[in-house]
Design a protein around this motif. Structure first.
Motif, mmCIF file in Angstrom:
data_model
loop_
_atom_site.group_PDB
_atom_site.id
_atom_site.type_symbol
_atom_site.label_atom_id
_atom_site.label_comp_id
_atom_site.label_asym_id
_atom_site.label_seq_id
_atom_site.Cartn_x
_atom_site.Cartn_y
_atom_site.Cartn_z
ATOM 1 N N CYS A 77 0.996 -1.177 -0.080
ATOM 2 C CA CYS A 77 0.028 0.012 -0.188
ATOM 3 C C CYS A 77 1.017 1.224 -0.245
ATOM 4 C CB CYS A 77 -0.831 -0.005 1.365
ATOM 5 S SG CYS A 77 -2.124 1.367 1.458
ATOM 6 N N PHE A 78 1.988 1.318 0.703
ATOM 7 C CA PHE A 78 3.034 2.314 0.665
ATOM 8 C C PHE A 78 3.426 2.632 -0.833
ATOM 9 C CE2 PHE A 78 7.389 3.549 1.145
ATOM 10 C CZ PHE A 78 7.362 4.924 1.862
ATOM 11 N N LEU A 79 3.672 1.689 -1.509
ATOM 12 C CA LEU A 79 4.268 1.896 -2.727
ATOM 13 C C LEU A 79 3.274 2.056 -3.800
ATOM 14 C CD1 LEU A 79 6.811 -1.399 -2.667
ATOM 15 C CD2 LEU A 79 7.361 1.229 -2.203
ATOM 16 N N THR A 80 2.097 1.478 -3.661
ATOM 17 C CA THR A 80 1.175 1.641 -4.571
ATOM 18 C C THR A 80 -0.200 2.244 -4.428
ATOM 19 O OG1 THR A 80 -0.088 -0.463 -4.196
ATOM 20 C CG2 THR A 80 2.102 -0.743 -5.732
ATOM 21 N N GLY A 81 -0.547 2.475 -3.129
ATOM 22 C CA GLY A 81 -1.683 3.148 -2.693
ATOM 23 C C GLY A 81 -2.785 2.374 -2.463
ATOM 24 N N VAL A 82 -2.475 0.868 -2.705
ATOM 25 C CA VAL A 82 -3.642 0.058 -2.697
ATOM 26 C C VAL A 82 -3.229 -1.241 -1.910
ATOM 27 C CG1 VAL A 82 -4.835 0.626 -4.634
ATOM 28 C CG2 VAL A 82 -3.220 -1.134 -4.899
ATOM 29 N N SER A 83 -4.087 -2.162 -1.301
ATOM 30 C CA SER A 83 -3.758 -3.143 -0.683
ATOM 31 C C SER A 83 -3.316 -4.262 -1.552
ATOM 32 C CB SER A 83 -4.831 -3.833 -0.033
ATOM 33 O OG SER A 83 -4.814 -4.976 0.611
ATOM 34 N N ALA A 84 -2.427 -5.218 -1.093
ATOM 35 C CA ALA A 84 -1.920 -6.466 -2.060
ATOM 36 C C ALA A 84 -3.069 -7.411 -2.234
ATOM 37 C CB ALA A 84 -0.794 -7.165 -1.198
ATOM 38 N N ALA A 85 -4.264 -7.176 -1.553
ATOM 39 C CA ALA A 85 -5.298 -7.947 -2.025
ATOM 40 C C ALA A 85 -5.769 -7.605 -3.293
ATOM 41 C CB ALA A 85 -6.555 -7.659 -1.096
ATOM 42 N N ILE A 99 6.295 -6.873 -4.472
ATOM 43 C CA ILE A 99 5.746 -7.595 -3.439
ATOM 44 C C ILE A 99 5.139 -8.898 -3.271
ATOM 45 C CG2 ILE A 99 4.430 -6.718 -1.280
ATOM 46 C CD1 ILE A 99 6.915 -4.717 -1.921
ATOM 47 N N VAL A 100 4.279 -8.858 -4.318
ATOM 48 C CA VAL A 100 3.293 -10.195 -4.319
ATOM 49 C C VAL A 100 3.732 -11.243 -5.630
ATOM 50 C CG1 VAL A 100 1.522 -8.849 -3.224
ATOM 51 C CG2 VAL A 100 1.892 -9.008 -5.601
ATOM 52 N N PHE A 154 3.373 10.009 3.261
ATOM 53 C CA PHE A 154 2.804 8.934 3.734
ATOM 54 C C PHE A 154 1.983 9.218 4.787
ATOM 55 C CE2 PHE A 154 2.891 5.276 6.720
ATOM 56 C CZ PHE A 154 2.206 4.170 6.186
ATOM 57 N N ASP A 155 0.478 8.787 4.803
ATOM 58 C CA ASP A 155 -0.296 8.841 6.130
ATOM 59 C C ASP A 155 -0.992 7.592 6.461
ATOM 60 O OD1 ASP A 155 -2.178 9.302 7.792
ATOM 61 O OD2 ASP A 155 -3.516 10.943 6.481
ATOM 62 N N PRO A 156 -0.586 7.226 7.760
ATOM 63 C CA PRO A 156 -0.565 5.744 7.924
ATOM 64 C C PRO A 156 -2.221 5.697 7.900
ATOM 65 C CG PRO A 156 0.600 6.616 9.458
ATOM 66 C CD PRO A 156 0.366 7.819 8.702
ATOM 67 N N LEU A 157 -2.987 6.383 7.784
ATOM 68 C CA LEU A 157 -4.670 6.393 7.738
ATOM 69 C C LEU A 157 -4.764 5.731 6.569
ATOM 70 C CD1 LEU A 157 -6.330 9.310 9.627
ATOM 71 C CD2 LEU A 157 -5.849 6.983 10.544
ATOM 72 N N ILE A 158 -4.170 5.739 5.348
ATOM 73 C CA ILE A 158 -4.396 5.043 4.266
ATOM 74 C C ILE A 158 -4.482 3.677 4.303
ATOM 75 C CG2 ILE A 158 -1.704 5.027 3.283
ATOM 76 C CD1 ILE A 158 -3.116 5.523 0.527
ATOM 77 N N LEU A 159 -3.556 3.082 5.422
ATOM 78 C CA LEU A 159 -3.470 1.675 5.536
ATOM 79 C C LEU A 159 -5.092 1.247 6.089
ATOM 80 C CD1 LEU A 159 -0.301 1.353 7.435
ATOM 81 C CD2 LEU A 159 -0.792 1.043 4.850
ATOM 82 N N LYS A 160 -5.492 2.133 6.741
ATOM 83 C CA LYS A 160 -6.845 1.825 7.417
ATOM 84 C C LYS A 160 -7.838 1.940 6.181
ATOM 85 C CE LYS A 160 -10.317 3.210 10.889
ATOM 86 N NZ LYS A 160 -10.461 4.024 12.114
ATOM 87 N N LYS A 161 -7.904 2.957 5.579
ATOM 88 C CA LYS A 161 -8.904 3.260 4.298
ATOM 89 C C LYS A 161 -8.654 1.914 3.437
ATOM 90 C CE LYS A 161 -9.381 6.059 0.188
ATOM 91 N NZ LYS A 161 -8.769 6.703 -0.620
#
Length: 169
Positions: free
Chosen positions: A53-61, A73-74, A116-123
């Motif tokens: 998410c840090f690198l691409t802006g989206v979850s690895a899902a 990463i994946v 980087f805003d850690p809240l992007i991880l929550k989002k």
């Protein structure tokens, strides 16, 4: 315990053998290879999804096809893609590593860190749940360490003509 991302270097013969296996056999064989220490292996623990998410802006899902940072990463090619219940195991072939390495080397870590805003991880509902509550500087240090490990590992695989197996189990 939780899901941990592991990266395993394998030769052509081993990769071909793994490609013939069903999900359960594949997972068991990967564990056996790792335990045997025949090939180099690294893990980035549970940071894989947050790093993606840090690198691409989206979850690895939601891996991004043809995005070299996502693939770093994946992995590139999913094993047992027809089996929706299959474990997450992919491979990146040696000839694909050079472009991935270039993408990793071209990361502007300072710029990404500043924005980087850690809240992007929550989002993005990043695994593991609650990781966005960690201290930002601690997360960034973990990202840097994981990226350095992956880059070094991929360079070694390229040089020794090995392939990479990514398993998130």
């Amino acid at each position: 315990m939780g899901m941990i991302a592991e990266y395993l270097m394998v030769d052509e013969e081993t990769l071909n053998k793994l490609m013939e296996l069903d999900n359960e056999e594949l997972t068991n064989e990967i564990f056996e290879i790792e335990d045997s220490e025949k090939f180099p292996c690294i893990d980035i623990d549970k940071i894989w999804d947050a790093l993606h998410c840090f690198l691409t802006g989206v979850s690895a899902a939601n891996p991004i096809e043809d995005d070299k940072l996502s693939e770093a990463i994946v992995g590139v090619h999913n094993f047992n893609i027809e089996d929706e219940d299959a474990d997450f195991v992919t491979c990146t072939e040696n000839e694909e590593l050079e472009e991935i390495i270039k993408a990793l080397e071209n990361i502007d870590f300072e710029n990404l860190s500043a924005n980087f805003d850690p809240l992007i991880l929550k989002k993005n509902k990043v695994y593991p749940n609650g990781i966005w509550q960690e201290d930002k500087e601690v997360l960034l240090k973990e990202f840097r360490t994981a990226l350095d490990e992956i880059l070094s590992f991929y360079k070694q695989a390229l040089q020794t003509e090995h392939h990479i197996i990514v398993s998130i189990l």
